[in-house]
Design a protein around this motif. Structure first.
Motif, PDB file in Angstrom:
ATOM      1  N   GLU A 188       0.837  -1.186   0.000  1.00 15.96           N
ATOM      2  CA  GLU A 188       0.000   0.000   0.000  1.00 15.96           C
ATOM      3  C   GLU A 188       0.878   1.243   0.000  1.00 15.96           C
ATOM      4  N   GLY A 189       0.460   2.276  -0.672  1.00 11.16           N
ATOM      5  CA  GLY A 189       1.224   3.522  -0.718  1.00 11.16           C
ATOM      6  C   GLY A 189       2.480   3.354  -1.549  1.00 11.16           C
ATOM      7  N   GLU A 190       3.605   3.870  -1.008  1.00 13.04           N
ATOM      8  CA  GLU A 190       4.849   3.812  -1.751  1.00 13.04           C
ATOM      9  C   GLU A 190       5.766   2.703  -1.262  1.00 13.04           C
ATOM     10  N   GLY A 191       5.331   1.894  -0.313  1.00 16.80           N
ATOM     11  CA  GLY A 191       6.174   0.844   0.233  1.00 16.80           C
ATOM     12  C   GLY A 191       6.372  -0.302  -0.739  1.00 16.80           C
ATOM     13  N   ALA A 192       7.470  -1.020  -0.548  1.00 12.25           N
ATOM     14  CA  ALA A 192       7.770  -2.177  -1.382  1.00 12.25           C
ATOM     15  C   ALA A 192       8.547  -3.183  -0.548  1.00 12.25           C
ATOM     16  N   SER A 193       8.331  -4.464  -0.835  1.00 13.37           N
ATOM     17  CA  SER A 193       9.126  -5.497  -0.178  1.00 13.37           C
ATOM     18  C   SER A 193      10.027  -6.132  -1.231  1.00 13.37           C
ATOM     19  N   VAL A 194      11.203  -6.518  -0.794  1.00  7.31           N
ATOM     20  CA  VAL A 194      12.198  -7.088  -1.697  1.00  7.31           C
ATOM     21  C   VAL A 194      12.528  -8.490  -1.230  1.00  7.31           C
ATOM     22  N   GLN A 195      12.634  -9.393  -2.179  1.00  5.46           N
ATOM     23  CA  GLN A 195      12.951 -10.776  -1.867  1.00  5.46           C
ATOM     24  C   GLN A 195      14.029 -11.241  -2.848  1.00  5.46           C
ATOM     25  N   VAL A 196      15.021 -11.936  -2.336  1.00  2.23           N
ATOM     26  CA  VAL A 196      16.070 -12.488  -3.188  1.00  2.23           C
ATOM     27  C   VAL A 196      15.908 -13.999  -3.215  1.00  2.23           C
ATOM     28  N   VAL A 197      15.818 -14.537  -4.424  1.00  2.00           N
ATOM     29  CA  VAL A 197      15.746 -15.982  -4.606  1.00  2.00           C
ATOM     30  C   VAL A 197      17.102 -16.416  -5.152  1.00  2.00           C
ATOM     31  N   MET A 198      17.770 -17.264  -4.393  1.00  2.00           N
ATOM     32  CA  MET A 198      19.106 -17.697  -4.786  1.00  2.00           C
ATOM     33  C   MET A 198      19.066 -18.459  -6.111  1.00  2.00           C
ATOM     34  N   GLY A 199      19.983 -18.118  -6.989  1.00  2.00           N
ATOM     35  CA  GLY A 199      20.005 -18.684  -8.337  1.00  2.00           C
ATOM     36  C   GLY A 199      20.129 -20.195  -8.381  1.00  2.00           C
ATOM     37  N   HIS A 200      20.934 -20.774  -7.493  1.00  2.00           N
ATOM     38  CA  HIS A 200      21.134 -22.228  -7.518  1.00  2.00           C
ATOM     39  C   HIS A 200      19.860 -23.001  -7.160  1.00  2.00           C
ATOM     40  N   ALA A 201      18.909 -22.336  -6.483  1.00  2.00           N
ATOM     41  CA  ALA A 201      17.676 -23.002  -6.063  1.00  2.00           C
ATOM     42  C   ALA A 201      16.560 -22.892  -7.101  1.00  2.00           C
ATOM     43  N   VAL A 202      16.743 -22.036  -8.105  1.00  2.00           N
ATOM     44  CA  VAL A 202      15.689 -21.791  -9.091  1.00  2.00           C
ATOM     45  C   VAL A 202      15.511 -23.007  -9.995  1.00  2.00           C
ATOM     46  N   GLU A 203      14.275 -23.485 -10.047  1.00  2.00           N
ATOM     47  CA  GLU A 203      13.952 -24.612 -10.919  1.00  2.00           C
ATOM     48  C   GLU A 203      13.197 -24.164 -12.167  1.00  2.00           C
ATOM     49  N   GLU A 204      12.365 -23.128 -11.994  1.00  2.00           N
ATOM     50  CA  GLU A 204      11.570 -22.655 -13.121  1.00  2.00           C
ATOM     51  C   GLU A 204      11.172 -21.203 -12.900  1.00  2.00           C
ATOM     52  N   VAL A 205      11.154 -20.422 -13.990  1.00  2.00           N
ATOM     53  CA  VAL A 205      10.692 -19.037 -13.951  1.00  2.00           C
ATOM     54  C   VAL A 205       9.644 -18.881 -15.044  1.00  2.00           C
ATOM     55  N   GLU A 206       8.476 -18.400 -14.641  1.00  2.00           N
ATOM     56  CA  GLU A 206       7.372 -18.228 -15.578  1.00  2.00           C
ATOM     57  C   GLU A 206       6.916 -16.769 -15.553  1.00  2.00           C
ATOM     58  N   VAL A 207       6.789 -16.166 -16.732  1.00  2.00           N
ATOM     59  CA  VAL A 207       6.308 -14.790 -16.822  1.00  2.00           C
ATOM     60  C   VAL A 207       4.789 -14.801 -16.692  1.00  2.00           C
ATOM     61  N   LEU A 208       4.279 -13.983 -15.761  1.00  2.00           N
ATOM     62  CA  LEU A 208       2.837 -13.880 -15.549  1.00  2.00           C
ATOM     63  C   LEU A 208       2.246 -12.634 -16.192  1.00  2.00           C
ATOM     64  N   GLN A 209       3.035 -11.549 -16.226  1.00  2.00           N
ATOM     65  CA  GLN A 209       2.500 -10.279 -16.732  1.00  2.00           C
ATOM     66  C   GLN A 209       3.647  -9.356 -17.126  1.00  2.00           C
ATOM     67  N   GLU A 210       3.416  -8.598 -18.188  1.00  2.00           N
ATOM     68  CA  GLU A 210       4.359  -7.559 -18.604  1.00  2.00           C
ATOM     69  C   GLU A 210       4.100  -6.318 -17.748  1.00  2.00           C
ATOM     70  N   ALA A 211       5.132  -5.555 -17.495  1.00  2.00           N
ATOM     71  CA  ALA A 211       4.983  -4.320 -16.715  1.00  2.00           C
ATOM     72  C   ALA A 211       4.520  -3.186 -17.613  1.00  2.00           C
ATOM     73  N   ASN A 212       3.607  -2.354 -17.088  1.00  2.00           N
ATOM     74  CA  ASN A 212       3.244  -1.140 -17.807  1.00  2.00           C
ATOM     75  C   ASN A 212       4.250  -0.050 -17.432  1.00  2.00           C
ATOM     76  N   GLU A 213       4.076   1.127 -17.979  1.00  2.00           N
ATOM     77  CA  GLU A 213       5.032   2.215 -17.744  1.00  2.00           C
ATOM     78  C   GLU A 213       5.095   2.607 -16.267  1.00  2.00           C
ATOM     79  N   GLU A 214       3.952   2.621 -15.597  1.00  2.00           N
ATOM     80  CA  GLU A 214       3.913   2.998 -14.182  1.00  2.00           C
ATOM     81  C   GLU A 214       4.710   2.012 -13.322  1.00  2.00           C
ATOM     82  N   ILE A 215       4.520   0.726 -13.556  1.00  2.00           N
ATOM     83  CA  ILE A 215       5.243  -0.300 -12.793  1.00  2.00           C
ATOM     84  C   ILE A 215       6.739  -0.212 -13.084  1.00  2.00           C
ATOM     85  N   SER A 238      12.690   2.312  -7.070  1.00  2.00           N
ATOM     86  CA  SER A 238      12.653   1.601  -5.788  1.00  2.00           C
ATOM     87  C   SER A 238      13.909   1.778  -4.960  1.00  2.00           C
ATOM     88  N   PHE A 239      15.060   1.839  -5.592  1.00  2.00           N
ATOM     89  CA  PHE A 239      16.304   1.883  -4.836  1.00  2.00           C
ATOM     90  C   PHE A 239      17.061   3.184  -4.997  1.00  2.00           C
TER      91      PHE A 239
END
Length: 173
Positions: free
Chosen positions: A52-79, A86-87
Protein backbone atom coordinates in the motif's frame (compact mmCIF):
# COMPACT_ATOMS: atom_id res chain seq x y z
CA UNK A 1 11.35 -21.60 -18.76
CA UNK A 2 13.34 -24.79 -18.74
CA UNK A 3 15.65 -26.01 -15.97
CA UNK A 4 19.14 -24.64 -15.70
CA UNK A 5 18.38 -21.01 -14.82
CA UNK A 6 22.00 -20.28 -13.84
CA UNK A 7 23.19 -21.63 -17.19
CA UNK A 8 21.01 -19.30 -19.28
CA UNK A 9 23.15 -16.23 -18.76
CA UNK A 10 22.50 -12.47 -18.82
CA UNK A 11 21.25 -12.26 -22.41
CA UNK A 12 18.40 -14.64 -21.56
CA UNK A 13 17.76 -13.26 -18.05
CA UNK A 14 17.20 -9.73 -19.36
CA UNK A 15 14.03 -10.98 -21.06
CA UNK A 16 12.46 -11.52 -17.65
CA UNK A 17 13.39 -8.17 -16.09
CA UNK A 18 10.49 -5.76 -15.35
CA UNK A 19 7.98 -8.59 -15.58
CA UNK A 20 5.77 -10.21 -12.97
CA UNK A 21 7.18 -13.71 -12.56
CA UNK A 22 6.45 -16.90 -10.68
CA UNK A 23 9.61 -18.63 -9.50
CA UNK A 24 9.68 -22.27 -8.43
CA UNK A 25 12.59 -22.98 -6.14
CA UNK A 26 13.49 -25.92 -3.93
CA UNK A 27 10.92 -28.30 -2.55
CA UNK A 28 7.43 -26.89 -3.12
CA UNK A 29 8.59 -23.27 -2.84
CA UNK A 30 6.98 -20.66 -5.04
CA UNK A 31 7.74 -16.93 -5.15
CA UNK A 32 5.97 -14.18 -7.08
CA UNK A 33 7.02 -10.64 -7.75
CA UNK A 34 8.30 -8.10 -10.25
CA UNK A 35 11.78 -9.11 -11.38
CA UNK A 36 14.01 -6.10 -10.78
CA UNK A 37 17.34 -7.65 -11.69
CA UNK A 38 19.38 -10.83 -11.80
CA UNK A 39 22.81 -11.05 -10.20
CA UNK A 40 25.20 -11.98 -13.02
CA UNK A 41 27.51 -13.99 -10.73
CA UNK A 42 25.07 -16.04 -8.66
CA UNK A 43 22.02 -15.93 -11.00
CA UNK A 44 19.97 -14.84 -7.96
CA UNK A 45 16.70 -13.04 -8.71
CA UNK A 46 15.63 -9.84 -6.98
CA UNK A 47 11.83 -9.72 -6.73
CA UNK A 48 9.87 -6.64 -5.71
CA UNK A 49 6.28 -6.57 -4.48
CA UNK A 50 4.54 -3.25 -3.99
CA UNK A 51 2.44 -2.73 -0.88
CA UNK A 52 0.00 0.00 0.00
CA UNK A 53 1.22 3.52 -0.72
CA UNK A 54 4.85 3.81 -1.75
CA UNK A 55 6.17 0.84 0.23
CA UNK A 56 7.77 -2.18 -1.38
CA UNK A 57 9.13 -5.50 -0.18
CA UNK A 58 12.20 -7.09 -1.70
CA UNK A 59 12.95 -10.78 -1.87
CA UNK A 60 16.07 -12.49 -3.19
CA UNK A 61 15.75 -15.98 -4.61
CA UNK A 62 19.11 -17.70 -4.79
CA UNK A 63 20.00 -18.68 -8.34
CA UNK A 64 21.13 -22.23 -7.52
CA UNK A 65 17.68 -23.00 -6.06
CA UNK A 66 15.69 -21.79 -9.09
CA UNK A 67 13.95 -24.61 -10.92
CA UNK A 68 11.57 -22.66 -13.12
CA UNK A 69 10.69 -19.04 -13.95
CA UNK A 70 7.37 -18.23 -15.58
CA UNK A 71 6.31 -14.79 -16.82
CA UNK A 72 2.84 -13.88 -15.55
CA UNK A 73 2.50 -10.28 -16.73
CA UNK A 74 4.36 -7.56 -18.60
CA UNK A 75 4.98 -4.32 -16.71
CA UNK A 76 3.24 -1.14 -17.81
CA UNK A 77 5.03 2.22 -17.74
CA UNK A 78 3.91 3.00 -14.18
CA UNK A 79 5.24 -0.30 -12.79
CA UNK A 80 8.52 0.09 -14.70
CA UNK A 81 8.99 3.58 -13.25
CA UNK A 82 8.23 2.34 -9.73
CA UNK A 83 10.73 -0.50 -10.12
CA UNK A 84 13.46 1.84 -11.32
CA UNK A 85 12.78 4.30 -8.49
CA UNK A 86 12.65 1.60 -5.79
CA UNK A 87 16.30 1.88 -4.84
CA UNK A 88 17.06 5.48 -5.70
CA UNK A 89 17.59 7.90 -2.84
CA UNK A 90 14.52 10.01 -2.11
CA UNK A 91 14.60 13.33 -3.93
CA UNK A 92 13.51 16.62 -2.51
CA UNK A 93 9.88 16.51 -3.58
CA UNK A 94 9.10 20.10 -2.70
CA UNK A 95 8.53 22.23 -5.75
CA UNK A 96 10.44 25.47 -5.85
CA UNK A 97 9.33 28.36 -7.97
CA UNK A 98 11.60 29.41 -10.86
CA UNK A 99 12.71 32.55 -9.01
CA UNK A 100 13.90 30.55 -5.99
CA UNK A 101 15.73 28.10 -8.27
CA UNK A 102 17.40 31.01 -10.10
CA UNK A 103 18.43 32.52 -6.75
CA UNK A 104 19.88 29.21 -5.52
CA UNK A 105 21.72 28.55 -8.79
CA UNK A 106 23.24 32.03 -8.68
CA UNK A 107 24.21 31.66 -5.02
CA UNK A 108 25.96 28.34 -5.59
CA UNK A 109 27.70 29.70 -8.67
CA UNK A 110 28.99 32.76 -6.80
CA UNK A 111 30.11 30.60 -3.87
CA UNK A 112 32.06 28.25 -6.15
CA UNK A 113 33.64 31.17 -8.04
CA UNK A 114 34.59 32.80 -4.71
CA UNK A 115 36.36 29.56 -3.85
CA UNK A 116 38.16 29.60 -7.24
CA UNK A 117 36.23 26.69 -8.71
CA UNK A 118 35.62 26.98 -12.47
CA UNK A 119 31.86 26.88 -13.01
CA UNK A 120 29.51 27.75 -15.88
CA UNK A 121 25.77 27.59 -16.43
CA UNK A 122 24.33 25.20 -19.00
CA UNK A 123 20.59 25.64 -19.15
CA UNK A 124 19.27 25.03 -15.66
CA UNK A 125 22.41 23.19 -14.52
CA UNK A 126 25.80 24.25 -13.25
CA UNK A 127 28.84 22.59 -14.82
CA UNK A 128 32.01 22.45 -12.69
CA UNK A 129 35.38 22.05 -14.42
CA UNK A 130 33.67 20.07 -17.18
CA UNK A 131 33.44 16.97 -14.96
CA UNK A 132 30.64 17.64 -12.49
CA UNK A 133 27.01 18.71 -12.90
CA UNK A 134 24.82 20.33 -10.25
CA UNK A 135 21.08 20.05 -10.89
CA UNK A 136 18.17 21.88 -9.25
CA UNK A 137 17.64 22.52 -6.35
CA UNK A 138 21.45 22.90 -6.19
CA UNK A 139 22.26 21.13 -2.94
CA UNK A 140 25.08 18.70 -2.12
CA UNK A 141 22.92 15.71 -3.10
CA UNK A 142 22.22 17.23 -6.52
CA UNK A 143 25.84 16.88 -7.69
CA UNK A 144 26.71 14.23 -10.30
CA UNK A 145 30.19 13.17 -11.36
CA UNK A 146 32.16 10.03 -12.14
CA UNK A 147 35.17 11.58 -10.37
CA UNK A 148 34.59 10.72 -6.72
CA UNK A 149 37.29 13.07 -5.39
CA UNK A 150 35.86 16.14 -7.14
CA UNK A 151 32.31 15.08 -6.26
CA UNK A 152 33.19 14.83 -2.55
CA UNK A 153 35.01 18.18 -2.48
CA UNK A 154 32.24 20.10 -4.26
CA UNK A 155 29.55 18.52 -2.07
CA UNK A 156 31.46 19.56 1.06
CA UNK A 157 31.94 23.06 -0.35
CA UNK A 158 28.22 23.47 -1.06
CA UNK A 159 27.40 22.03 2.35
CA UNK A 160 29.38 24.76 4.13
CA UNK A 161 28.08 27.56 1.89
CA UNK A 162 26.68 30.39 4.03
CA UNK A 163 22.95 31.03 3.51
CA UNK A 164 22.43 27.78 1.59
CA UNK A 165 19.33 25.81 2.71
CA UNK A 166 21.42 22.62 2.99
CA UNK A 167 24.36 24.22 4.83
CA UNK A 168 25.31 23.25 8.37
CA UNK A 169 27.28 26.02 10.09
CA UNK A 170 28.28 23.71 12.97
CA UNK A 171 29.73 21.03 10.71
CA UNK A 172 33.54 20.97 10.62
CA UNK A 173 35.17 21.21 7.20
Amino acid sequence: MQCGWPLLGPLQWIRYVNKLVKVKAGKDEEHRGWLLTVDPVSASLVLVNFGEGEGASVQVVMGHAVEEVEVLQEANEEITDRLQASFLPPRNRTRLDPEELRRRRGGVRRWLEKNRVPVEEEGGELRVAGVLTIEAPYGPDDCRSSNQIILDRIQKLIHIQPDHPDSDPDRPC
